[in-house]
Design a protein around this motif. Structure first.
Motif, PDB file in Angstrom:
ATOM      1  N   GLY A 116       0.837  -1.193   0.000  1.00  0.00           N
ATOM      2  CA  GLY A 116       0.000   0.000   0.000  1.00  0.00           C
ATOM      3  C   GLY A 116       0.873   1.245   0.000  1.00  0.00           C
ATOM      4  N   TRP A 117       0.255   2.385  -0.281  1.00  0.00           N
ATOM      5  CA  TRP A 117       1.018   3.641  -0.373  1.00  0.00           C
ATOM      6  C   TRP A 117       1.687   4.005   0.941  1.00  0.00           C
ATOM      7  CZ3 TRP A 117       2.542   5.385  -4.791  1.00  0.00           C
ATOM      8  CH2 TRP A 117       1.813   5.075  -5.945  1.00  0.00           C
ATOM      9  N   ASP A 118       1.010   3.774   2.047  1.00  0.00           N
ATOM     10  CA  ASP A 118       1.612   4.082   3.338  1.00  0.00           C
ATOM     11  C   ASP A 118       2.834   3.197   3.589  1.00  0.00           C
ATOM     12  OD1 ASP A 118      -0.204   1.942   3.438  1.00  0.00           O
ATOM     13  OD2 ASP A 118      -0.676   2.270   5.554  1.00  0.00           O
ATOM     14  N   ALA A 119       2.734   1.924   3.246  1.00  0.00           N
ATOM     15  CA  ALA A 119       3.856   1.003   3.429  1.00  0.00           C
ATOM     16  C   ALA A 119       5.025   1.361   2.521  1.00  0.00           C
ATOM     17  CB  ALA A 119       3.406  -0.435   3.170  1.00  0.00           C
ATOM     18  N   LYS A 120       4.743   1.815   1.307  1.00  0.00           N
ATOM     19  CA  LYS A 120       5.824   2.221   0.394  1.00  0.00           C
ATOM     20  C   LYS A 120       6.652   3.341   1.020  1.00  0.00           C
ATOM     21  CE  LYS A 120       3.287   0.968  -3.723  1.00  0.00           C
ATOM     22  NZ  LYS A 120       2.583   1.319  -4.900  1.00  0.00           N
ATOM     23  N   ALA A 121       5.972   4.306   1.603  1.00  0.00           N
ATOM     24  CA  ALA A 121       6.678   5.427   2.241  1.00  0.00           C
ATOM     25  C   ALA A 121       7.484   4.947   3.443  1.00  0.00           C
ATOM     26  CB  ALA A 121       5.683   6.508   2.656  1.00  0.00           C
ATOM     27  N   VAL A 122       6.878   4.098   4.266  1.00  0.00           N
ATOM     28  CA  VAL A 122       7.549   3.620   5.477  1.00  0.00           C
ATOM     29  C   VAL A 122       8.760   2.761   5.140  1.00  0.00           C
ATOM     30  CG1 VAL A 122       7.275   2.128   7.514  1.00  0.00           C
ATOM     31  CG2 VAL A 122       5.497   3.789   6.934  1.00  0.00           C
ATOM     32  N   ILE A 123       8.617   1.837   4.200  1.00  0.00           N
ATOM     33  CA  ILE A 123       9.727   0.956   3.825  1.00  0.00           C
ATOM     34  C   ILE A 123      10.896   1.760   3.258  1.00  0.00           C
ATOM     35  CG2 ILE A 123      10.433  -0.845   2.189  1.00  0.00           C
ATOM     36  CD1 ILE A 123       7.547  -2.011   2.560  1.00  0.00           C
ATOM     37  N   THR A 124      10.587   2.719   2.390  1.00  0.00           N
ATOM     38  CA  THR A 124      11.649   3.527   1.790  1.00  0.00           C
ATOM     39  C   THR A 124      12.336   4.390   2.842  1.00  0.00           C
ATOM     40  OG1 THR A 124      10.352   3.560  -0.236  1.00  0.00           O
ATOM     41  CG2 THR A 124      12.200   5.073  -0.123  1.00  0.00           C
ATOM     42  N   LEU A 125      11.544   4.991   3.730  1.00  0.00           N
ATOM     43  CA  LEU A 125      12.135   5.790   4.807  1.00  0.00           C
ATOM     44  C   LEU A 125      12.997   4.925   5.726  1.00  0.00           C
ATOM     45  CD1 LEU A 125       9.387   8.320   5.902  1.00  0.00           C
ATOM     46  CD2 LEU A 125      11.736   8.853   5.310  1.00  0.00           C
ATOM     47  N   ALA A 126      12.548   3.723   6.019  1.00  0.00           N
ATOM     48  CA  ALA A 126      13.322   2.838   6.895  1.00  0.00           C
ATOM     49  C   ALA A 126      14.661   2.478   6.261  1.00  0.00           C
ATOM     50  CB  ALA A 126      12.514   1.574   7.202  1.00  0.00           C
ATOM     51  N   ALA A 127      14.641   2.175   4.981  1.00  0.00           N
ATOM     52  CA  ALA A 127      15.892   1.844   4.286  1.00  0.00           C
ATOM     53  C   ALA A 127      16.848   3.034   4.295  1.00  0.00           C
ATOM     54  CB  ALA A 127      15.590   1.410   2.859  1.00  0.00           C
ATOM     55  N   PHE A 128      16.317   4.221   4.052  1.00  0.00           N
ATOM     56  CA  PHE A 128      17.154   5.417   4.072  1.00  0.00           C
ATOM     57  C   PHE A 128      17.660   5.695   5.492  1.00  0.00           C
ATOM     58  CE2 PHE A 128      17.418  10.087   4.635  1.00  0.00           C
ATOM     59  CZ  PHE A 128      18.507  10.319   3.817  1.00  0.00           C
ATOM     60  N   ALA A 129      16.795   5.496   6.483  1.00  0.00           N
ATOM     61  CA  ALA A 129      17.155   5.802   7.868  1.00  0.00           C
ATOM     62  C   ALA A 129      18.336   4.966   8.350  1.00  0.00           C
ATOM     63  CB  ALA A 129      15.953   5.591   8.784  1.00  0.00           C
ATOM     64  N   VAL A 130      18.425   3.741   7.884  1.00  0.00           N
ATOM     65  CA  VAL A 130      19.547   2.884   8.291  1.00  0.00           C
ATOM     66  C   VAL A 130      20.868   3.524   7.872  1.00  0.00           C
ATOM     67  CG1 VAL A 130      20.678   0.659   7.863  1.00  0.00           C
ATOM     68  CG2 VAL A 130      18.218   0.752   8.311  1.00  0.00           C
ATOM     69  N   ASN A 131      20.964   3.931   6.619  1.00  0.00           N
ATOM     70  CA  ASN A 131      22.206   4.528   6.120  1.00  0.00           C
ATOM     71  C   ASN A 131      22.426   5.928   6.666  1.00  0.00           C
ATOM     72  OD1 ASN A 131      23.084   2.373   4.400  1.00  0.00           O
ATOM     73  ND2 ASN A 131      21.323   2.848   3.137  1.00  0.00           N
ATOM     74  N   TYR A 132      21.385   6.724   6.671  1.00  0.00           N
ATOM     75  CA  TYR A 132      21.490   8.096   7.154  1.00  0.00           C
ATOM     76  C   TYR A 132      21.818   8.115   8.644  1.00  0.00           C
ATOM     77  CZ  TYR A 132      20.050  13.020   7.602  1.00  0.00           C
ATOM     78  OH  TYR A 132      20.007  14.361   7.833  1.00  0.00           O
ATOM     79  N   GLY A 133      21.176   7.226   9.402  1.00  0.00           N
ATOM     80  CA  GLY A 133      21.428   7.151  10.841  1.00  0.00           C
ATOM     81  C   GLY A 133      22.855   6.732  11.140  1.00  0.00           C
ATOM     82  N   GLU A 134      23.349   5.772  10.374  1.00  0.00           N
ATOM     83  CA  GLU A 134      24.729   5.331  10.554  1.00  0.00           C
ATOM     84  C   GLU A 134      25.699   6.480  10.277  1.00  0.00           C
ATOM     85  OE1 GLU A 134      27.400   1.585   9.165  1.00  0.00           O
ATOM     86  OE2 GLU A 134      26.413   2.728   7.575  1.00  0.00           O
ATOM     87  N   PHE A 135      25.440   7.237   9.207  1.00  0.00           N
ATOM     88  CA  PHE A 135      26.284   8.373   8.865  1.00  0.00           C
ATOM     89  C   PHE A 135      26.327   9.382  10.019  1.00  0.00           C
ATOM     90  CE2 PHE A 135      26.538  12.750   7.263  1.00  0.00           C
ATOM     91  CZ  PHE A 135      27.774  12.720   6.641  1.00  0.00           C
ATOM     92  N   TRP A 136      25.140   9.729  10.565  1.00  0.00           N
ATOM     93  CA  TRP A 136      25.096  10.719  11.638  1.00  0.00           C
ATOM     94  C   TRP A 136      25.652  10.188  12.947  1.00  0.00           C
ATOM     95  CZ3 TRP A 136      25.414  15.507  10.973  1.00  0.00           C
ATOM     96  CH2 TRP A 136      24.869  16.102   9.838  1.00  0.00           C
TER      97      TRP A 136
END
Length: 163
Positions: free
Chosen positions: A23-43
């Motif tokens: 669903g559209w909500d899950a698409k946003a959440v999954i993509t944000l989660a994938a980005f958050a892993v890398n972005y969080g590690e960087f920060w």
């Protein structure tokens, strides 16, 4: 794909196609989660590299020392990325809250509900496209070193232009 000068629109569409079963909500959440892993590690590495030996080693492995050394001078530029990430989280949170509205109180044919529902795919597309642009900037930042950092961060606002 965008790190090498690829098309953010094509990449966003590719991500949407990959997540087509959700669903559209899950698409946003999954993509944000994938980005958050890398972005969080960087920060996390950026915050701890001076005081934590493991973070310092990770920074060296990821070739971050040059970027981290000039972090303070680039703080206002990084704030642009941080503000965009916060906005993406806020929009995603609103979409999730909207999807969680009790169906027994709202008719699916209500004009307001129909209008709001038609805007969700567009909002999710822009969340994903923004994530692609932020990931591209951070990837280029890490890969190119300090001499290109200022140029990339100056170009960040143009990464979201409609093509």
């Amino acid at each position: 794909m965008c790190a090498g000068g690829g098309d953010t629109h094509a990449t966003a569409i590719g991500i949407l196609n990959t997540l087509s079963n959700y669903g559209w909500d899950a698409k946003a959440v999954i993509t944000l989660a994938a980005f958050a892993v890398n972005y969080g590690e960087f920060w996390l590495v950026a915050q701890l590299h001076k005081t934590n030996p493991l973070a310092k080693s990770l920074a060296l492995l990821k070739q971050l020392p040059d970027v981290l050394e000039h972090r303070e001078s680039l703080k206002t530029r990084f704030n642009v990325v941080n503000n965009l990430v916060k906005a993406m989280f806020e929009v995603t949170h609103i979409i999730i809250k909207f999807k969680g509205l009790p169906k027994q109180y709202i008719s699916p044919n209500t004009p307001e509900l129909v209008t709001a529902t038609t805007h969700i795919p567009t909002a999710v597309y822009w969340i994903i496209r923004s994530i692609v642009a932020c990931a591209s900037v951070l990837t280029n930042l890490i890969g190119m070193g300090h001499r290109y950092v200022i140029i990339l961060l100056l170009l960040l606002p143009y990464a979201f232009s409609i093509t």
